[in-house]
Design an enzyme around this catalytic site. Sequence first.
Site, PDB file in Angstrom:
ATOM      1  N   TRP A 102       0.836  -1.202   0.000  1.00  0.00           N
ATOM      2  CA  TRP A 102       0.000   0.000   0.000  1.00  0.00           C
ATOM      3  C   TRP A 102       0.873   1.256   0.000  1.00  0.00           C
ATOM      4  CZ3 TRP A 102      -3.512  -1.961   4.624  1.00  0.00           C
ATOM      5  CH2 TRP A 102      -4.292  -3.041   4.177  1.00  0.00           C
TER       6      TRP A 102
ATOM      7  N   ASP B  74       4.730  -6.587  -9.033  1.00  0.00           N
ATOM      8  CA  ASP B  74       3.378  -6.867  -8.565  1.00  0.00           C
ATOM      9  C   ASP B  74       2.351  -6.513  -9.640  1.00  0.00           C
ATOM     10  OD1 ASP B  74       1.741  -7.507  -6.119  1.00  0.00           O
ATOM     11  OD2 ASP B  74       0.951  -5.497  -6.514  1.00  0.00           O
TER      12      ASP B  74
ATOM     13  N   GLU C 169       4.167 -10.821 -11.642  1.00  0.00           N
ATOM     14  CA  GLU C 169       3.075 -11.615 -11.100  1.00  0.00           C
ATOM     15  C   GLU C 169       1.849 -11.474 -11.987  1.00  0.00           C
ATOM     16  OE1 GLU C 169      -0.245 -11.652  -7.603  1.00  0.00           O
ATOM     17  OE2 GLU C 169       0.523  -9.852  -8.559  1.00  0.00           O
TER      18      GLU C 169
HETATM   19  C1  ABC Z   1      -6.395  -7.388   1.819  1.00  0.00           C
HETATM   20  C2  ABC Z   1      -6.605  -8.259   3.047  1.00  0.00           C
HETATM   21  C3  ABC Z   1      -7.332  -9.530   2.675  1.00  0.00           C
HETATM   22  C4  ABC Z   1      -8.650  -9.175   1.999  1.00  0.00           C
HETATM   23  C5  ABC Z   1      -8.367  -8.293   0.789  1.00  0.00           C
HETATM   24  C6  ABC Z   1      -9.661  -7.820   0.153  1.00  0.00           C
HETATM   25  O1  ABC Z   1      -7.629  -7.138   1.197  1.00  0.00           O
HETATM   26  O2  ABC Z   1      -5.341  -8.574   3.615  1.00  0.00           O
HETATM   27  O3  ABC Z   1      -7.561 -10.287   3.860  1.00  0.00           O
HETATM   28  O4  ABC Z   1      -9.290 -10.359   1.565  1.00  0.00           O
HETATM   29  C7  ABC Z   1      -1.931  -6.841  -0.889  1.00  0.00           C
HETATM   30  C8  ABC Z   1      -1.828  -7.579   0.427  1.00  0.00           C
HETATM   31  C9  ABC Z   1      -3.141  -8.279   0.750  1.00  0.00           C
HETATM   32  C10 ABC Z   1      -4.311  -7.309   0.660  1.00  0.00           C
HETATM   33  C11 ABC Z   1      -4.285  -6.687  -0.752  1.00  0.00           C
HETATM   34  C12 ABC Z   1      -5.435  -5.728  -1.007  1.00  0.00           C
HETATM   35  O5  ABC Z   1      -3.057  -5.989  -0.925  1.00  0.00           O
HETATM   36  O6  ABC Z   1      -0.793  -8.527   0.349  1.00  0.00           O
HETATM   37  O7  ABC Z   1      -3.068  -8.827   2.063  1.00  0.00           O
HETATM   38  O8  ABC Z   1      -5.508  -8.023   0.893  1.00  0.00           O
HETATM   39  O9  ABC Z   1      -5.385  -4.637  -0.169  1.00  0.00           O
HETATM   40  C13 ABC Z   1      -0.750  -9.042  -5.638  1.00  0.00           C
HETATM   41  C14 ABC Z   1       0.142  -9.401  -4.451  1.00  0.00           C
HETATM   42  C15 ABC Z   1      -0.659  -9.310  -3.185  1.00  0.00           C
HETATM   43  C16 ABC Z   1      -1.025  -7.835  -2.954  1.00  0.00           C
HETATM   44  C17 ABC Z   1      -1.474  -7.169  -4.178  1.00  0.00           C
HETATM   45  C18 ABC Z   1      -1.894  -5.777  -4.083  1.00  0.00           C
HETATM   46  C19 ABC Z   1      -1.343  -7.734  -5.419  1.00  0.00           C
HETATM   47  O10 ABC Z   1       0.788 -10.613  -4.668  1.00  0.00           O
HETATM   48  O11 ABC Z   1       0.003  -9.784  -2.043  1.00  0.00           O
HETATM   49  O12 ABC Z   1      -2.055  -7.803  -1.923  1.00  0.00           O
HETATM   50  O13 ABC Z   1      -0.688  -5.010  -4.217  1.00  0.00           O
HETATM   51  C20 ABC Z   1      -5.610 -10.029  -7.912  1.00  0.00           C
HETATM   52  C21 ABC Z   1      -4.424  -9.450  -8.660  1.00  0.00           C
HETATM   53  C22 ABC Z   1      -3.103  -9.962  -8.097  1.00  0.00           C
HETATM   54  C23 ABC Z   1      -3.032  -9.683  -6.592  1.00  0.00           C
HETATM   55  C24 ABC Z   1      -4.216 -10.403  -5.954  1.00  0.00           C
HETATM   56  C25 ABC Z   1      -4.247 -10.232  -4.453  1.00  0.00           C
HETATM   57  O14 ABC Z   1      -5.447  -9.865  -6.512  1.00  0.00           O
HETATM   58  O15 ABC Z   1      -4.536  -9.772 -10.029  1.00  0.00           O
HETATM   59  O16 ABC Z   1      -2.053  -9.278  -8.742  1.00  0.00           O
HETATM   60  N1  ABC Z   1      -1.756 -10.076  -5.972  1.00  0.00           N
HETATM   61  C26 ABC Z   1      -8.758 -13.881  -9.754  1.00  0.00           C
HETATM   62  C27 ABC Z   1      -8.196 -12.828 -10.655  1.00  0.00           C
HETATM   63  C28 ABC Z   1      -6.856 -12.357 -10.129  1.00  0.00           C
HETATM   64  C29 ABC Z   1      -7.043 -11.820  -8.733  1.00  0.00           C
HETATM   65  C30 ABC Z   1      -7.629 -12.901  -7.841  1.00  0.00           C
HETATM   66  C31 ABC Z   1      -7.889 -12.336  -6.465  1.00  0.00           C
HETATM   67  O17 ABC Z   1      -8.845 -13.386  -8.423  1.00  0.00           O
HETATM   68  O18 ABC Z   1      -8.047 -13.316 -11.958  1.00  0.00           O
HETATM   69  O19 ABC Z   1      -6.353 -11.337 -10.943  1.00  0.00           O
HETATM   70  O20 ABC Z   1      -5.746 -11.417  -8.221  1.00  0.00           O
HETATM   71  O21 ABC Z   1      -8.244 -13.337  -5.612  1.00  0.00           O
HETATM   72  C32 ABC Z   1      -8.213 -19.000 -10.905  1.00  0.00           C
HETATM   73  C33 ABC Z   1      -8.285 -17.981 -12.007  1.00  0.00           C
HETATM   74  C34 ABC Z   1      -7.702 -16.688 -11.510  1.00  0.00           C
HETATM   75  C35 ABC Z   1      -8.425 -16.234 -10.258  1.00  0.00           C
HETATM   76  C36 ABC Z   1      -8.219 -17.328  -9.227  1.00  0.00           C
HETATM   77  C37 ABC Z   1      -8.784 -16.927  -7.861  1.00  0.00           C
HETATM   78  O22 ABC Z   1      -8.784 -18.525  -9.696  1.00  0.00           O
HETATM   79  O23 ABC Z   1      -7.515 -18.416 -13.110  1.00  0.00           O
HETATM   80  O24 ABC Z   1      -7.822 -15.694 -12.519  1.00  0.00           O
HETATM   81  O25 ABC Z   1      -7.882 -15.016  -9.810  1.00  0.00           O
HETATM   82  O26 ABC Z   1      -8.874 -20.163 -11.292  1.00  0.00           O
END
Ligand code: ABC
Length: 474
Positions: free
Chosen positions: A82, A203, A227
Amino acid sequence: ASAHEWQKRSIYQVLTDRFARDGGDNTPCDTGKKQYCGGTWRAMIDRLDYIQGMGFDAVWISPIVENIEDDTDYGQAYHGYWTKDFYKLNPHFGTEKDLMDLSKALHDRNMFLMVDVVVNHVGAATDPPDYTSYNPFNSRSQYHPQCWVQDYTNQTEVEVCWLGDSKVSLVDVNTEDEGVVRELNSWIGELVKKYDVDGIRIDTLKHVRKDFWPEFAKSAGVWTVGEVLSDNVTYTADWSRVIDAVLDYPTWFQLTSAFKATNGSVASLAGVVTQAQHTFDGGEACTGSFLENHDQPRFASLTKDMALIKNAMAWPFINDGVPILYYGQEQGYEGAGDPDNRESLWNVNYDTSHPLVSHVTTLNKARKAAIAHNDGFVKTPVKFIQQPDPNAALAVSKPPFLTLLTNVGSKGSTTWQIGGTFAAPVIGELVDVFTCRGYRTSEDGHLKVESEGGMPMVMLEKGALDRDGSICPE
Ligand code: ABC
Ligand code: CA
């Protein structure tokens, strides 16, 4: 460092806040609170023996820049994603001097430093955000107008809308604005130089238009791995062409489902890997290969069967990509999804007697021995040798490796057959690096191996055992 220099490396991934803290207090941190736990770069320096001792020669650390300080509905920004100020460091983790010292300490050990960077967004705990509070992008026009990413199949929406929600919004940077682009390119170049960074993990790669990335990667001047969270090989591979590498999520999906239970299918793992070989750009170090990370449930939360765990853990080390191990897996950590998978490591006092510590140490040694023995090792794609029971048994050739994996679990038995109707990759004497037992193929390359207890076997051609004799000393 370049892709060429990274391809023979092996990466240990840490969340700085959770890896090591100053002083001798080993009280476990309560992950459920989502608060800072006190890990620092300075304390990490004192624990590099632990990482290097397992055979890793690179460390990926979580984002380093200053984050918003708010205590939000999703807790604090202990993970570092963040951003508030691109040009300041996160004071919770240390000072500029601390980070420079970490970088130097790694280099003194001939280890590489990889830093996680975020350009897609900044973090906001208020809706609307206070645009003036960010540096350097302090005006509303430097961000995309607010809309939420909802439909992940709509690529425009994925790129220009915002991740997060109204509680914590990930305010989407306007990466179409020329001034913003120039600033980001100069920022990454400076950051890499200042801290002597060897590689960056990018990221949310798929949330910024593809043609933004080549220039950004060039400005970084080091190995770039992005990623892209997707199970689709074709989609992910398109992103592998705009920077050096992507994290191999498509394989991860099949890897976990193949080994998390005895009724999984290793054939679908072979399937996706074969598809990936034909689809990814195929350059040096074009994927990072992993079983765990900070966004997904730890593997040991899916199964407690040590045989299944050891099979799955072996995969990234015998595969084509650069292996990545997420801290804590070597200690059998079992946390499920975010935030439970972000346990503090000091709880276990960096104990090296855990069986999974020896497991990864052996895997790293074996990979290093394979690389030393066969110049072409990293460039030789893995080949699957068809098995009588294709859902349970996997035989993988990547000379001088012959790896035999199985998902029958610790109560099962397995037979692998090499040769005959199945192509034989190696002829002669092979040694399983875990048990040090020797196996000999017939003159025409036949080998039949039967095993109880479902353990993986990573076999090396006898002549490839490391010269200092640390694998299977006689
Ligand atoms: C926070 C809380 C969580 C809460 C959430 C809403 O908010 O901690 O408890 O549930 C950072 C933090 C997290 C934080 C987030 C948001 O920020 O580490 O703790 O969560 O504030 C990257 C990083 C990740 C980071 C961020 C944000 C991005 O590795 O650690 O999170 O800088 C998307 C993004 C991906 C991202 C991920 C978290 O979200 O694309 O870059 N990760 C589908 C979508 C994906 C999506 C995913 C989310 O859902 O296609 O794009 O990711 O769950 C497969 C499909 C996929 C599908 C999956 C679930 O299933 O092929 O496409 O993904 O079958
Ligand atoms: Ca975006």
